[in-house]
Design an enzyme around this catalytic site. Sequence first.
Site, mmCIF file in Angstrom:
data_model
loop_
_atom_site.group_PDB
_atom_site.id
_atom_site.type_symbol
_atom_site.label_atom_id
_atom_site.label_comp_id
_atom_site.label_asym_id
_atom_site.label_seq_id
_atom_site.Cartn_x
_atom_site.Cartn_y
_atom_site.Cartn_z
ATOM 1 N N HIS A 14 0.821 -1.207 0.000
ATOM 2 C CA HIS A 14 0.000 0.000 0.000
ATOM 3 C C HIS A 14 0.857 1.260 0.000
ATOM 4 O O HIS A 14 0.633 2.186 -0.757
ATOM 5 C CB HIS A 14 -0.937 -0.004 1.213
ATOM 6 C CG HIS A 14 -1.958 1.100 1.190
ATOM 7 N ND1 HIS A 14 -1.627 2.428 1.401
ATOM 8 C CD2 HIS A 14 -3.294 1.078 0.980
ATOM 9 C CE1 HIS A 14 -2.724 3.169 1.315
ATOM 10 N NE2 HIS A 14 -3.750 2.362 1.062
ATOM 11 N N ARG A 15 1.839 1.329 0.939
ATOM 12 C CA ARG A 15 2.805 2.435 1.055
ATOM 13 C C ARG A 15 2.290 3.676 1.771
ATOM 14 O O ARG A 15 3.056 4.595 2.026
ATOM 15 C CB ARG A 15 3.336 2.873 -0.325
ATOM 16 C CG ARG A 15 4.180 1.834 -1.014
ATOM 17 C CD ARG A 15 4.637 2.327 -2.387
ATOM 18 N NE ARG A 15 5.547 1.383 -2.992
ATOM 19 C CZ ARG A 15 5.171 0.294 -3.632
ATOM 20 N NH1 ARG A 15 3.881 0.010 -3.735
ATOM 21 N NH2 ARG A 15 6.051 -0.525 -4.152
ATOM 22 N N ASP A 16 1.002 3.748 2.064
ATOM 23 C CA ASP A 16 0.497 4.986 2.668
ATOM 24 C C ASP A 16 -0.667 4.688 3.617
ATOM 25 O O ASP A 16 -1.710 5.338 3.559
ATOM 26 C CB ASP A 16 0.063 5.967 1.568
ATOM 27 C CG ASP A 16 -0.102 7.389 2.081
ATOM 28 O OD1 ASP A 16 0.461 7.709 3.144
ATOM 29 O OD2 ASP A 16 -0.813 8.179 1.424
ATOM 30 N N ILE A 17 -0.479 3.701 4.496
ATOM 31 C CA ILE A 17 -1.511 3.387 5.481
ATOM 32 C C ILE A 17 -1.568 4.525 6.510
ATOM 33 O O ILE A 17 -0.561 4.854 7.144
ATOM 34 C CB ILE A 17 -1.227 2.042 6.183
ATOM 35 C CG1 ILE A 17 -1.361 0.885 5.188
ATOM 36 C CG2 ILE A 17 -2.161 1.850 7.373
ATOM 37 C CD1 ILE A 17 -2.781 0.651 4.683
ATOM 38 N N ASN A 32 -6.992 6.888 5.093
ATOM 39 C CA ASN A 32 -7.157 5.870 4.051
ATOM 40 C C ASN A 32 -7.899 4.630 4.542
ATOM 41 O O ASN A 32 -7.947 3.622 3.834
ATOM 42 C CB ASN A 32 -5.788 5.455 3.494
ATOM 43 C CG ASN A 32 -5.247 6.472 2.504
ATOM 44 O OD1 ASN A 32 -5.996 7.255 1.932
ATOM 45 N ND2 ASN A 32 -3.937 6.474 2.306
#
Length: 219
Positions: free
Chosen positions: A102-105, A109
């Site tokens: 995902h990279r952007d938890i 989000n």
Amino acid sequence: RADLAEDPVSKARFTREAQSVAGLNHHAIVAVYDSGEDTVSTGGYAAGGGQSVPYIVMEIVEGRTIRDLLINAEAPGPEQALIIVSGVLEALAYSHQHGIVHRDIKPANVIITHNGAVKVMDFGIARALHGASTTMTQTGMVMGTAQYIAPEQALGHDATAASDVYSLGVVGYESVSGRRPFTGDGALTVAMKHIKEAPPPLPADLPPNVRELIEIALA
């Protein structure tokens, strides 16, 4: 962003990420149905100007994000925090099995639907906007993401499945304590704390299993 929409490499990356995420079919992941490009007028009909802008078609999800809950001082208790964390872990386990990080938890989000279901959105968006690695010196890295960034991402290394787990640990920490483990005057300051410091102790009255779960994620 207009500057990225005009960049062929960024547009190609955006489309590639959208197509990858469209292959994820899981109840805890906001579905991506389609992607394409649309021409948006930039100078009116007289000028004849237009810009090709990429877009993603996603499912509609009715509910509130974890960020909304935290902003309104409705910090989830340990039981709801476990429901949130387990729901996100389901989504991550599935996406990681399919080779997608995902990279952007972060709380913005993660959505809790009106029926109480947990859904994670914006898979691949961080990579589409910033490339495979994102350092804190790049423009476009916002404070909201720095609060939840894994140390290796802050150092500019590629994000891995473990990076998602760390970020989820930060979300869990905030959910049960009402505060983030690291704060500062700017994104770089916060990122350096993620790299160099251990998070402050969790509340003493937290159930041991919840404490252990969050500590393991942050380790």
